[in-house]
Design a protein around this motif. Structure first.
Motif, mmCIF file in Angstrom:
data_model
loop_
_atom_site.group_PDB
_atom_site.id
_atom_site.type_symbol
_atom_site.label_atom_id
_atom_site.label_comp_id
_atom_site.label_asym_id
_atom_site.label_seq_id
_atom_site.Cartn_x
_atom_site.Cartn_y
_atom_site.Cartn_z
ATOM 1 N N SER A 216 0.810 -1.226 0.000
ATOM 2 C CA SER A 216 0.000 0.000 0.000
ATOM 3 C C SER A 216 0.841 1.273 0.000
ATOM 4 O O SER A 216 0.294 2.368 -0.158
ATOM 5 C CB SER A 216 -0.929 0.013 1.212
ATOM 6 O OG SER A 216 -0.181 0.022 2.420
ATOM 7 N N VAL A 218 2.782 4.355 -1.144
ATOM 8 C CA VAL A 218 2.545 5.126 -2.361
ATOM 9 C C VAL A 218 3.760 5.983 -2.700
ATOM 10 O O VAL A 218 4.357 6.625 -1.822
ATOM 11 C CB VAL A 218 1.301 6.029 -2.197
ATOM 12 C CG1 VAL A 218 1.134 6.964 -3.398
ATOM 13 C CG2 VAL A 218 0.047 5.165 -2.025
ATOM 14 N N ARG A 252 1.238 6.148 -7.466
ATOM 15 C CA ARG A 252 0.750 4.776 -7.532
ATOM 16 C C ARG A 252 1.223 4.040 -6.278
ATOM 17 O O ARG A 252 2.347 4.276 -5.802
ATOM 18 C CB ARG A 252 1.290 4.033 -8.767
ATOM 19 C CG ARG A 252 0.894 4.618 -10.106
ATOM 20 C CD ARG A 252 -0.574 4.460 -10.421
ATOM 21 N NE ARG A 252 -0.890 4.902 -11.782
ATOM 22 C CZ ARG A 252 -1.105 6.157 -12.139
ATOM 23 N NH1 ARG A 252 -1.016 7.132 -11.246
ATOM 24 N NH2 ARG A 252 -1.395 6.452 -13.397
ATOM 25 N N SER A 253 0.406 3.126 -5.780
ATOM 26 C CA SER A 253 0.888 2.256 -4.708
ATOM 27 C C SER A 253 1.874 1.255 -5.309
ATOM 28 O O SER A 253 1.855 0.985 -6.523
ATOM 29 C CB SER A 253 -0.270 1.514 -4.043
ATOM 30 O OG SER A 253 -0.788 0.507 -4.897
ATOM 31 N N GLN A 256 -0.061 -1.425 -7.083
ATOM 32 C CA GLN A 256 -0.569 -0.984 -8.385
ATOM 33 C C GLN A 256 0.544 -0.947 -9.427
ATOM 34 O O GLN A 256 0.353 -1.346 -10.578
ATOM 35 C CB GLN A 256 -1.188 0.416 -8.256
ATOM 36 C CG GLN A 256 -2.504 0.468 -7.513
ATOM 37 C CD GLN A 256 -2.968 1.905 -7.289
ATOM 38 O OE1 GLN A 256 -2.153 2.793 -7.021
ATOM 39 N NE2 GLN A 256 -4.258 2.139 -7.396
ATOM 40 N N LEU A 257 1.702 -0.460 -9.015
ATOM 41 C CA LEU A 257 2.836 -0.361 -9.927
ATOM 42 C C LEU A 257 3.243 -1.736 -10.439
ATOM 43 O O LEU A 257 3.442 -1.934 -11.647
ATOM 44 C CB LEU A 257 4.011 0.310 -9.211
ATOM 45 C CG LEU A 257 5.213 0.613 -10.096
ATOM 46 C CD1 LEU A 257 4.986 1.913 -10.845
ATOM 47 C CD2 LEU A 257 6.483 0.704 -9.267
ATOM 48 N N GLN A 259 1.487 -4.490 -10.483
ATOM 49 C CA GLN A 259 0.417 -5.052 -11.328
ATOM 50 C C GLN A 259 0.460 -4.456 -12.733
ATOM 51 O O GLN A 259 0.242 -5.168 -13.721
ATOM 52 C CB GLN A 259 -0.937 -4.805 -10.669
ATOM 53 C CG GLN A 259 -1.170 -5.640 -9.413
ATOM 54 C CD GLN A 259 -2.421 -5.229 -8.655
ATOM 55 O OE1 GLN A 259 -2.864 -4.072 -8.731
ATOM 56 N NE2 GLN A 259 -3.007 -6.163 -7.911
ATOM 57 N N THR A 260 0.747 -3.152 -12.835
ATOM 58 C CA THR A 260 0.874 -2.522 -14.156
ATOM 59 C C THR A 260 2.035 -3.123 -14.937
ATOM 60 O O THR A 260 1.913 -3.419 -16.135
ATOM 61 C CB THR A 260 1.066 -0.999 -14.009
ATOM 62 O OG1 THR A 260 -0.064 -0.439 -13.343
ATOM 63 C CG2 THR A 260 1.227 -0.341 -15.374
ATOM 64 N N GLU A 313 2.132 5.082 -16.953
ATOM 65 C CA GLU A 313 1.874 3.926 -17.818
ATOM 66 C C GLU A 313 2.707 3.997 -19.098
ATOM 67 O O GLU A 313 3.277 2.986 -19.544
ATOM 68 C CB GLU A 313 0.379 3.841 -18.157
ATOM 69 C CG GLU A 313 -0.506 3.385 -17.016
ATOM 70 C CD GLU A 313 -0.794 4.477 -15.997
ATOM 71 O OE1 GLU A 313 -1.254 4.143 -14.884
ATOM 72 O OE2 GLU A 313 -0.549 5.670 -16.301
#
Length: 347
Positions: A216, A218, A252-253, A256-257, A259-260, A313
């Motif tokens: 989590s 960020v 971005r957490s 999230q990073l 996963q991207t 992204e």
């Protein structure tokens, strides 16, 4: 303009060197060539008659004096630093010696040169630092240039100390300085001990993708070539004594990073079955791990007209492609000390 870049064989420094030479500036690259440095990072600039290299340690004051006397730079861009938080937890001494004592030596060498040259009006000492000096944010708010310092790791404490030294040399001795504090950088030539290259290379190797805690935490992510562009703008047009926060405006957490990154890899180099996200593994959190960093870049935007050119992204897609295309660069670096080993767990 002749620029003396310290740490020019490192990740951010080499981006500055490459961009400066491409824009027609003379560049003197001063680097000690420690474990995280690689002269391949500046290979595209090294063939230019605008480029020269000096292997030197910023902890060696006499050597610094020689380099200033020989090259007589118009400006200094001081990036040389120990920068990996996990390494600072295991071995803080190198961070004190390089980031604090080394910056002191650079300031004194620059001041002696500036005075001997008659205090030329155009001279600048640009100190490049990090948003980590400000500590940790909650769910809301952003770091501004007026945010109080609150470092939480040996790395960030050593950088905070170096920032204070630079400001003191400006106020006490009149040394013409500018300062910048940046958010997390990523992009080509990122040494494979930091999160993004670790995830890319572990994914390709079928290894676990380690995420500290619950993922989590960020960060505001800044593409390194955007950062280099901002740094050259500040050293040319920034106001004396002024500091500028440079952010990517891309929070971005960590989860999230990652996963991207997995999604980009799934598209560019799909696995035989499943997703790279299946390799995500949660590991014990880093001691004193800051919850959130976020930069307010309004000063550099309003005063100098700069803002990042890519979203996270877009930048991540370019970064993944670069690593896919440049195995010959990163493969040898994986054999260097500490790479691929979990550090920063001694606290």
């Amino acid at each position: 303009m002749k620029i003396l870049v310290t740490g020019g064989a490192g990740f951010i420094g080499s981006a500055v060197v490459r961009l400066a030479v491409s824009r027609g500036h003379e560049v003197v690259n001063l680097d000690a060539l420690t474990y995280a440095a690689c002269l391949d990072n500046v290979a595209e600039a090294a063939g230019s008659n605008l480029y020269s290299f000096e292997q030197a340690d910023i902890r060696d004051r006499a050597r610094l004096d020689e380099i200033f006397s020989l090259h007589r730079p118009d400006v200094v861009m001081h990036l040389a630093a120990e920068s990996h938080v996990d390494r600072s937890i295991d071995g803080p001494g190198d961070f004190i010696l390089t980031n604090i004592n080394g910056t002191y030596n650079m300031l004194e060498a620059a001041r002696a040169y500036w005075v001997s040259a008659g205090k030329p009006a155009g001279f600048r000492f640009h100190h490049i630092s990090t948003d980590e000096v400000f500590g940790s944010l909650g769910a809301e708010g952003q770091f501004t240039e007026e945010t109080s310092y609150d470092p939480r790791s040996p790395y960030s404490a050593s950088k905070a100390a170096s920032d204070h030294l630079v400001r003191a040399w400006h106020e006490t001795y009149g040394l013409p300085v500018v300062l910048t504090n940046c958010s997390n950088n990523y992009g080509p030539y990122h040494f494979p001990e930091k999160l993004i290259p670790v995830v890319i290379l572990n994914a390709l190797a079928g290894k676990p993708l380690p995420i500290y805690g619950d993922g989590s935490n960020v960060r505001d992510w800044l593409y390194v070539e955007d950062h280099a562009d901002a740094l050259l703008l500040v050293v040319e047009k920034g106001a004396l004594g002024r500091s500028y926060n440079i952010g990517g405006e891309n929070e971005r957490s960590n989860l999230q990073l990652v996963q991207t990154l997995c999604g980009i890899l799934d598209a560019k180099r799909p696995k035989a079955s499943g997703s790279y996200a299946d390799q995500i593994t949660y590991v014990t959190d880093r001691p004193g791990h800051d919850a959130r960093y976020a930069i307010d870049p309004s000063r550099i935007r309003e005063e100098l007209g700069w803002r990042p050119s890519v979203t996270v992204e877009q930048g991540l897609e370019k970064t993944v492609q670069w690593y896919l295309d440049n195995e010959a660069w990163w493969k040898p670096l994986q054999a260097r000390a500490g790479v691929g080993v979990r550090l920063g767990v001694k606290a």
